[in-house]
Design an enzyme around this catalytic site. Structure first.
Site, PDB file in Angstrom:
ATOM      1  N   GLU A   1      51.294  36.613  39.698  1.00 53.57           N
ATOM      2  CA  GLU A   1      49.819  36.212  39.117  1.00 53.57           C
ATOM      3  C   GLU A   1      50.020  34.788  38.641  1.00 53.57           C
ATOM      4  O   GLU A   1      50.887  34.607  37.754  1.00 53.57           O
ATOM      5  CB  GLU A   1      49.425  37.237  38.222  1.00 53.57           C
ATOM      6  CG  GLU A   1      48.056  36.691  37.384  1.00 53.57           C
ATOM      7  CD  GLU A   1      47.738  37.608  36.206  1.00 53.57           C
ATOM      8  OE1 GLU A   1      47.292  38.791  36.321  1.00 53.57           O
ATOM      9  OE2 GLU A   1      47.749  36.930  34.959  1.00 53.57           O
TER      10      GLU A   1
ATOM     11  N   HIS B   1      40.732  37.317  41.299  1.00 58.36           N
ATOM     12  CA  HIS B   1      40.207  38.057  40.242  1.00 58.36           C
ATOM     13  C   HIS B   1      38.551  37.721  40.063  1.00 58.36           C
ATOM     14  O   HIS B   1      38.374  36.805  40.051  1.00 58.36           O
ATOM     15  CB  HIS B   1      40.829  37.839  38.926  1.00 58.36           C
ATOM     16  CG  HIS B   1      42.225  38.219  38.718  1.00 58.36           C
ATOM     17  ND1 HIS B   1      42.822  38.643  37.699  1.00 58.36           N
ATOM     18  CD2 HIS B   1      43.320  38.261  39.927  1.00 58.36           C
ATOM     19  CE1 HIS B   1      44.398  38.892  38.051  1.00 58.36           C
ATOM     20  NE2 HIS B   1      44.473  38.551  39.389  1.00 58.36           N
TER      21      HIS B   1
ATOM     22  N   GLY C   1      35.713  42.779  32.757  1.00 55.57           N
ATOM     23  CA  GLY C   1      36.036  41.625  31.952  1.00 55.57           C
ATOM     24  C   GLY C   1      35.785  42.021  30.492  1.00 55.57           C
ATOM     25  O   GLY C   1      35.081  43.226  30.083  1.00 55.57           O
TER      26      GLY C   1
ATOM     27  N   ALA D   1      33.430  48.212  35.724  1.00 63.31           N
ATOM     28  CA  ALA D   1      34.095  47.725  37.167  1.00 63.31           C
ATOM     29  C   ALA D   1      33.860  48.656  38.319  1.00 63.31           C
ATOM     30  O   ALA D   1      33.730  48.223  39.211  1.00 63.31           O
ATOM     31  CB  ALA D   1      35.596  47.814  37.068  1.00 63.31           C
TER      32      ALA D   1
ATOM     33  N   TYR E   1      45.423  50.741  32.908  1.00 56.30           N
ATOM     34  CA  TYR E   1      46.096  50.771  31.511  1.00 56.30           C
ATOM     35  C   TYR E   1      46.826  51.770  31.111  1.00 56.30           C
ATOM     36  O   TYR E   1      46.414  52.793  30.827  1.00 56.30           O
ATOM     37  CB  TYR E   1      44.820  50.595  30.396  1.00 56.30           C
ATOM     38  CG  TYR E   1      43.984  49.364  30.852  1.00 56.30           C
ATOM     39  CD1 TYR E   1      44.081  48.233  30.423  1.00 56.30           C
ATOM     40  CD2 TYR E   1      42.801  49.503  31.735  1.00 56.30           C
ATOM     41  CE1 TYR E   1      43.127  47.123  30.712  1.00 56.30           C
ATOM     42  CE2 TYR E   1      42.058  48.511  32.158  1.00 56.30           C
ATOM     43  CZ  TYR E   1      42.387  47.271  31.832  1.00 56.30           C
ATOM     44  OH  TYR E   1      41.637  46.281  31.887  1.00 56.30           O
TER      45      TYR E   1
ATOM     46  N   LYS F   1      36.653  54.419  39.601  1.00 58.03           N
ATOM     47  CA  LYS F   1      36.737  53.096  40.273  1.00 58.03           C
ATOM     48  C   LYS F   1      37.274  53.682  41.874  1.00 58.03           C
ATOM     49  O   LYS F   1      36.963  52.780  42.508  1.00 58.03           O
ATOM     50  CB  LYS F   1      37.734  52.583  39.650  1.00 58.03           C
ATOM     51  CG  LYS F   1      37.360  51.957  38.310  1.00 58.03           C
ATOM     52  CD  LYS F   1      38.187  50.476  38.180  1.00 58.03           C
ATOM     53  CE  LYS F   1      38.821  50.657  36.513  1.00 58.03           C
ATOM     54  NZ  LYS F   1      39.263  49.462  36.169  1.00 58.03           N
TER      55      LYS F   1
HETATM   56  P1  FAD Z   1      36.322  49.047  33.190  1.00 61.22           P
HETATM   57  O1  FAD Z   1      37.176  49.584  34.271  1.00 61.22           O
HETATM   58  O2  FAD Z   1      34.891  49.066  33.283  1.00 61.22           O
HETATM   59  O3  FAD Z   1      36.882  49.807  31.950  1.00 61.22           O
HETATM   60  C1  FAD Z   1      36.397  49.144  30.633  1.00 61.22           C
HETATM   61  C2  FAD Z   1      36.131  50.377  29.675  1.00 61.22           C
HETATM   62  O4  FAD Z   1      35.154  51.232  30.081  1.00 61.22           O
HETATM   63  C3  FAD Z   1      37.696  51.274  29.586  1.00 61.22           C
HETATM   64  O5  FAD Z   1      37.511  51.582  28.357  1.00 61.22           O
HETATM   65  C4  FAD Z   1      37.004  52.487  30.492  1.00 61.22           C
HETATM   66  O6  FAD Z   1      37.735  53.809  30.213  1.00 61.22           O
HETATM   67  C5  FAD Z   1      35.555  52.472  30.133  1.00 61.22           C
HETATM   68  N1  FAD Z   1      34.491  53.065  31.432  1.00 61.22           N
HETATM   69  C6  FAD Z   1      34.851  52.797  32.666  1.00 61.22           C
HETATM   70  N2  FAD Z   1      33.742  53.487  33.211  1.00 61.22           N
HETATM   71  C7  FAD Z   1      33.102  53.956  32.368  1.00 61.22           C
HETATM   72  C8  FAD Z   1      32.066  54.991  32.404  1.00 61.22           C
HETATM   73  N3  FAD Z   1      31.309  55.185  33.604  1.00 61.22           N
HETATM   74  N4  FAD Z   1      31.410  55.548  31.022  1.00 61.22           N
HETATM   75  C9  FAD Z   1      32.042  54.857  30.210  1.00 61.22           C
HETATM   76  N5  FAD Z   1      33.132  54.472  29.770  1.00 61.22           N
HETATM   77  C10 FAD Z   1      33.570  53.802  30.988  1.00 61.22           C
HETATM   78  N6  FAD Z   1      40.092  39.653  32.529  1.00 61.22           N
HETATM   79  C11 FAD Z   1      39.623  38.642  32.906  1.00 61.22           C
HETATM   80  O7  FAD Z   1      38.506  37.997  32.103  1.00 61.22           O
HETATM   81  N7  FAD Z   1      39.971  37.817  33.752  1.00 61.22           N
HETATM   82  C12 FAD Z   1      41.074  38.325  34.635  1.00 61.22           C
HETATM   83  O8  FAD Z   1      41.292  37.528  35.586  1.00 61.22           O
HETATM   84  C13 FAD Z   1      41.569  39.428  34.275  1.00 61.22           C
HETATM   85  N8  FAD Z   1      42.689  40.215  35.017  1.00 61.22           N
HETATM   86  C14 FAD Z   1      43.155  41.089  34.564  1.00 61.22           C
HETATM   87  C15 FAD Z   1      44.217  41.690  35.521  1.00 61.22           C
HETATM   88  C16 FAD Z   1      44.747  43.053  35.272  1.00 61.22           C
HETATM   89  C17 FAD Z   1      45.895  43.700  35.947  1.00 61.22           C
HETATM   90  C18 FAD Z   1      44.276  43.607  34.150  1.00 61.22           C
HETATM   91  C19 FAD Z   1      44.907  45.043  33.652  1.00 61.22           C
HETATM   92  C20 FAD Z   1      43.232  43.121  33.328  1.00 61.22           C
HETATM   93  C21 FAD Z   1      42.586  41.842  33.335  1.00 61.22           C
HETATM   94  N9  FAD Z   1      41.807  41.129  32.822  1.00 61.22           N
HETATM   95  C22 FAD Z   1      41.193  40.117  32.992  1.00 61.22           C
HETATM   96  C23 FAD Z   1      41.193  41.969  31.369  1.00 61.22           C
HETATM   97  C24 FAD Z   1      39.965  42.938  31.752  1.00 61.22           C
HETATM   98  O9  FAD Z   1      39.026  42.179  32.194  1.00 61.22           O
HETATM   99  C25 FAD Z   1      39.696  43.734  30.395  1.00 61.22           C
HETATM  100  O10 FAD Z   1      40.668  44.538  29.790  1.00 61.22           O
HETATM  101  C26 FAD Z   1      38.339  44.233  30.417  1.00 61.22           C
HETATM  102  O11 FAD Z   1      37.971  44.705  28.978  1.00 61.22           O
HETATM  103  C27 FAD Z   1      38.265  45.711  31.040  1.00 61.22           C
HETATM  104  O12 FAD Z   1      37.969  45.368  32.277  1.00 61.22           O
HETATM  105  P2  FAD Z   1      37.979  46.623  33.654  1.00 61.22           P
HETATM  106  O13 FAD Z   1      37.884  46.005  34.790  1.00 61.22           O
HETATM  107  O14 FAD Z   1      39.462  47.272  33.422  1.00 61.22           O
HETATM  108  O15 FAD Z   1      36.777  47.466  33.002  1.00 61.22           O
END
Ligand code: FAD
Length: 289
Positions: A9, A69, A100, A115, A136, A156
């Site tokens: 990365e 990303h 995000g 997401a 996570y 997802k």
């Molecule tokens: P989601 O999968 O949407 O989850 C977010 C939260 O919502 C979780 O607590 C989940 O349990 C909950 N949730 C999901 N679906 C539902 C539902 N239907 N109902 C209720 N709750 C729900 N951030 C950046 O800004 N830029 C990057 O380039 C970046 N790269 C990353 C790369 C990796 C490998 C990782 C692990 C993280 C990265 N992040 C990045 C951080 C990420 O954006 C944050 O952790 C963000 O808070 C969550 O994004 P997510 O896509 O995991 O969210």
């Protein structure tokens, strides 16, 4: 069984100097033949063309497969559509689809609450795109509990996510327990561990605070013992990461995603120490400048 992948990365720099340094880093990483390089993206559309798309395009032009990303909580469907079209025209068909982080002072747009919404939208507008998601092992900080988090992760995958990359962790047992929970929940896509080599104390403390990772005694002992010896701390941090990687690959992890922090020397040292596990050619030793 297919051989495990080794990927890196990188993050786009925000200055001209940083940009030149990144180009040098990329040339050095290219010599290591990673399976792919993923390029992070800041959480708004501002400058995405000048940052993630530009860097991802450069990686692609070096002949290295690329994942861009894409955090979408501050984007509209129209904006995502535009970004996907730009990626398509660059020949980049792999995206790490993210919600995000939400800034409590800035309300998100309503198009992508999670997401999973982004994943289903990309699959609808560009079914040929291959989608990776974040996961996570120590539970997403906003999640009410581990079960809820894994069930949301399954959503997802149900929406079309074909591969997962984990948040960094320092305790492999946490990853193995997470893998088991995913299997029990019917999540059957490859889960690639994300490993971050710790090379200095400041970086360690910052990462640990933001990623809220558990710290095994063995890891804390390194931070304490070599607090005032940066070279020993770096050596021990690299050895710790190599040890994690050897264990994970031996236990059949589908690959390792290395959070390089744009440090090609770190990536090279880890690569050098583990290349045979990934059936990669061992690069020639290069003297540090
Ligand atoms: P989601 O999968 O949407 O989850 C977010 C939260 O919502 C979780 O607590 C989940 O349990 C909950 N949730 C999901 N679906 C539902 C539902 N239907 N109902 C209720 N709750 C729900 N951030 C950046 O800004 N830029 C990057 O380039 C970046 N790269 C990353 C790369 C990796 C490998 C990782 C692990 C993280 C990265 N992040 C990045 C951080 C990420 O954006 C944050 O952790 C963000 O808070 C969550 O994004 P997510 O896509 O995991 O969210």
């Amino acid at each position: 069984m297919t051989q495990p992948s080794l990927s890196f990365e990188i993050f786009p720099p925000n200055t001209q100097v940083g940009e030149e340094k990144l180009l040098t880093t990329l040339n050095e990483l290219e010599g290591l033949a990673p399976d792919y390089i993923s390029v992070t993206c800041s959480n708004n559309k501002r400058n995405i063309e000048a940052t993630t798309l530009k860097v991802a395009g450069h990686v692609k032009s070096l002949g290295i497969p690329t994942i861009a990303h894409l955090p979408a909580c501050y984007l509209t469907k129209e904006q995502v559509n535009e970004i996907i079209q730009q990626l398509d025209s660059l020949g980049i068909y792999r995206v790490l689809a993210l919600r995000g982080d939400i800034d409590p002072l800035i309300p998100p747009t309503e198009d992508f609450t999670y997401a999973s919404d982004l994943i289903s939208y990309i699959k609808e507008i560009a079914p040929h795109f291959e989608i990776t998601g974040a996961c996570y092992p120590e539970v997403h900080p906003e999640s009410v509990n581990h079960v809820a988090d894994v069930l949301h992760l399954r959503e997802k995958v149900n929406q079309g996510c074909e591969h997962l990359i984990t948040q960094l962790f320092f305790d492999n047992d946490i990853f193995y327990r997470f893998q088991e929970s995913c299997q029990l929940a019917g999540i059957d896509v490859p889960i690639t561990p994300g490993i971050m080599p710790i090379i200095n104390r400041k970086q360690a403390l910052r990462i640990i605070n933001t990623a809220s990772a558990s710290l095994p005694k063995k890891f804390l002992a390194i931070l304490d013992k070599y607090e005032h010896n940066p070279i020993a701390l770096r050596d021990a941090g690299l050895a710790y990461a190599v040890d994690q990687i050897v264990d994970l690959v031996t236990q059949d992890a589908p690959g390792i995603h290395l959070y390089t922090m744009n440090q090609s020397a770190t990536a090279r040292q880890i690569y050098q120490a583990t290349a045979s596990l990934f059936e990669k050619p061992i690069p020639l030793l290069v003297e540090e400048g």
